[in-house]
Design an enzyme around this catalytic site. Structure first.
Site, mmCIF file in Angstrom:
data_model
loop_
_atom_site.group_PDB
_atom_site.id
_atom_site.type_symbol
_atom_site.label_atom_id
_atom_site.label_comp_id
_atom_site.label_asym_id
_atom_site.label_seq_id
_atom_site.Cartn_x
_atom_site.Cartn_y
_atom_site.Cartn_z
ATOM 1 N N LYS A 17 38.083 30.129 94.563
ATOM 2 C CA LYS A 17 39.489 30.335 94.945
ATOM 3 C C LYS A 17 39.879 31.813 94.772
ATOM 4 C CE LYS A 17 41.188 27.330 91.947
ATOM 5 N NZ LYS A 17 39.975 26.771 91.303
ATOM 6 N N ARG A 93 48.119 22.047 89.963
ATOM 7 C CA ARG A 93 46.904 21.468 89.373
ATOM 8 C C ARG A 93 47.125 20.034 88.918
ATOM 9 N NH1 ARG A 93 44.140 26.692 87.861
ATOM 10 N NH2 ARG A 93 42.022 26.163 87.272
ATOM 11 N N ARG A 132 28.850 33.637 85.445
ATOM 12 C CA ARG A 132 29.917 34.479 86.004
ATOM 13 C C ARG A 132 30.310 35.573 85.008
ATOM 14 N NH1 ARG A 132 35.514 31.942 88.246
ATOM 15 N NH2 ARG A 132 35.935 31.420 86.069
ATOM 16 N N ARG A 165 34.086 34.893 80.352
ATOM 17 C CA ARG A 165 35.334 34.256 79.931
ATOM 18 C C ARG A 165 35.063 33.196 78.875
ATOM 19 N NH1 ARG A 165 38.664 32.653 85.306
ATOM 20 N NH2 ARG A 165 38.876 30.762 84.063
ATOM 21 N N ARG A 176 36.551 21.384 81.922
ATOM 22 C CA ARG A 176 37.353 21.817 83.085
ATOM 23 C C ARG A 176 37.032 20.952 84.297
ATOM 24 N NH1 ARG A 176 35.742 27.884 83.319
ATOM 25 N NH2 ARG A 176 37.266 28.143 84.990
HETATM 26 P P1 AMP Z 1 41.641 29.641 86.417
HETATM 27 O O1 AMP Z 1 41.544 31.108 86.193
HETATM 28 O O2 AMP Z 1 42.424 29.270 87.635
HETATM 29 O O3 AMP Z 1 40.289 28.951 86.345
HETATM 30 O O4 AMP Z 1 42.482 29.050 85.194
HETATM 31 C C1 AMP Z 1 42.020 29.181 83.863
HETATM 32 C C2 AMP Z 1 42.721 28.181 82.975
HETATM 33 O O5 AMP Z 1 44.135 28.444 82.957
HETATM 34 C C3 AMP Z 1 42.620 26.723 83.415
HETATM 35 O O6 AMP Z 1 41.400 26.111 82.998
HETATM 36 C C4 AMP Z 1 43.824 26.121 82.696
HETATM 37 O O7 AMP Z 1 43.573 25.958 81.312
HETATM 38 C C5 AMP Z 1 44.861 27.229 82.857
HETATM 39 N N1 AMP Z 1 45.640 27.041 84.097
HETATM 40 C C6 AMP Z 1 45.590 27.782 85.228
HETATM 41 N N2 AMP Z 1 46.437 27.314 86.152
HETATM 42 C C7 AMP Z 1 47.055 26.243 85.601
HETATM 43 C C8 AMP Z 1 48.026 25.327 86.068
HETATM 44 N N3 AMP Z 1 48.533 25.379 87.306
HETATM 45 N N4 AMP Z 1 48.426 24.350 85.206
HETATM 46 C C9 AMP Z 1 47.932 24.265 83.951
HETATM 47 N N5 AMP Z 1 46.994 25.093 83.467
HETATM 48 C C10 AMP Z 1 46.546 26.079 84.276
#
Ligand code: AMP
Length: 219
Positions: A17, A93, A132, A165, A176
């Site tokens: 994404k 999400r 990554r 990360r 996740r």
């Molecule tokens: P990402 O960078 O999109 O993989 O997001 C990293 C982490 O941030 C996710 O695994 C969640 O813990 C949190 N996160 C990101 N977006 C959301 C969302 N819309 N709702 C809840 N938690 C989120």
């Protein structure tokens, strides 16, 4: 003035994404809001929101809606002041977030144009996430095997330090993916009959995926 258009980039963690969002941003001169990036920036700056979010993120769980929704609404409204196209990366999400996004669009007269749903098998995702590397400064991602930086440990784009990360570890990745399948994937049903859902196989290379994604923007 035309209404602000909102596009959603949807899909499991590690499906690309962020990569596709960056490519779209560059090509179509629009603005991307990544909820994950906002959380990570808050964690870096040790804000109250960041401290609360960190415990969930490190475990691979979703940050509660009570923290996420207000933050996202503020970000969208702020970005919409100067942009007619917004790409949401990582939001919604869960089904409640999808409903709230509809409410936000109605409240501010934005138009939800398309939900671009990327998907790939779990083994592809695990491989992408486990190796990554992410830039501490600008968030650009690399891969230890398939997309190596020119200089080890250094971001090609901004010279920032690359790191793994804390949620790209095997235990957090498994959580996740579980969270995605149980809580996030049902959002696809929410959009199924909206006529706005475009599902794309994202197991190909970023360049090939972007050809399909770009067509959605051009049409
Ligand atoms: P990402 O960078 O999109 O993989 O997001 C990293 C982490 O941030 C996710 O695994 C969640 O813990 C949190 N996160 C990101 N977006 C959301 C969302 N819309 N709702 C809840 N938690 C989120």
């Amino acid at each position: 003035m035309n209404s602000t258009e909102v596009y959603v980039l949807f899909g499991p963690p590690g499906v690309g994404k962020g990569t596709q969002g960056e490519l779209i941003e560059k090509k179509f001169n629009c603005s991307r809001i990544s909820t994950g990036d906002i959380f990570r920036e808050n964690i870096r700056n040790q804000t109250e929101l960041g401290i609360e979010a960190k415990s969930y993120i490190d475990k691979g769980e979703l940050v509660p809606d009570s923290v996420t929704l207000g933050m996202v609404e503020n970000a969208i409204v702020e970005v919409a002041k100067n942009n007619s196209i917004i790409i949401l990366d990582g939001f919604p999400r869960n089904v409640n977030q999808a409903e709230v996004l509809d409410d936000i669009c109605e409240k501010y007269h934005y138009v939800l144009k398309c939900v671009i749903a990327l998907n790939a098998d779990d083994n592809v995702i695990i491989q992408r996430l486990s190796d990554r590397l992410t830039c501490k400064k600008c968030g650009t991602t690399f891969h230890k095997i398939y997309n190596k930086p020119s200089k080890e440990g250094v971001c090609d784009k901004c010279g920032g330090e690359l790191y793994q990360r804390s949620d790209d570890t095997p235990h957090a990745i498994a959580n996740r993916l579980d969270t995605y399948r149980s809580t996030t994937e049902p959002v696809l049903n929410y959009y199924q009959h909206s006529g706005k859902l475009a599902e794309i196989d994202a197991s190909a290379s970023p360049e090939d995926i972007s050809k399909t994604v770009f067509k959605l923007f051009s049409s």
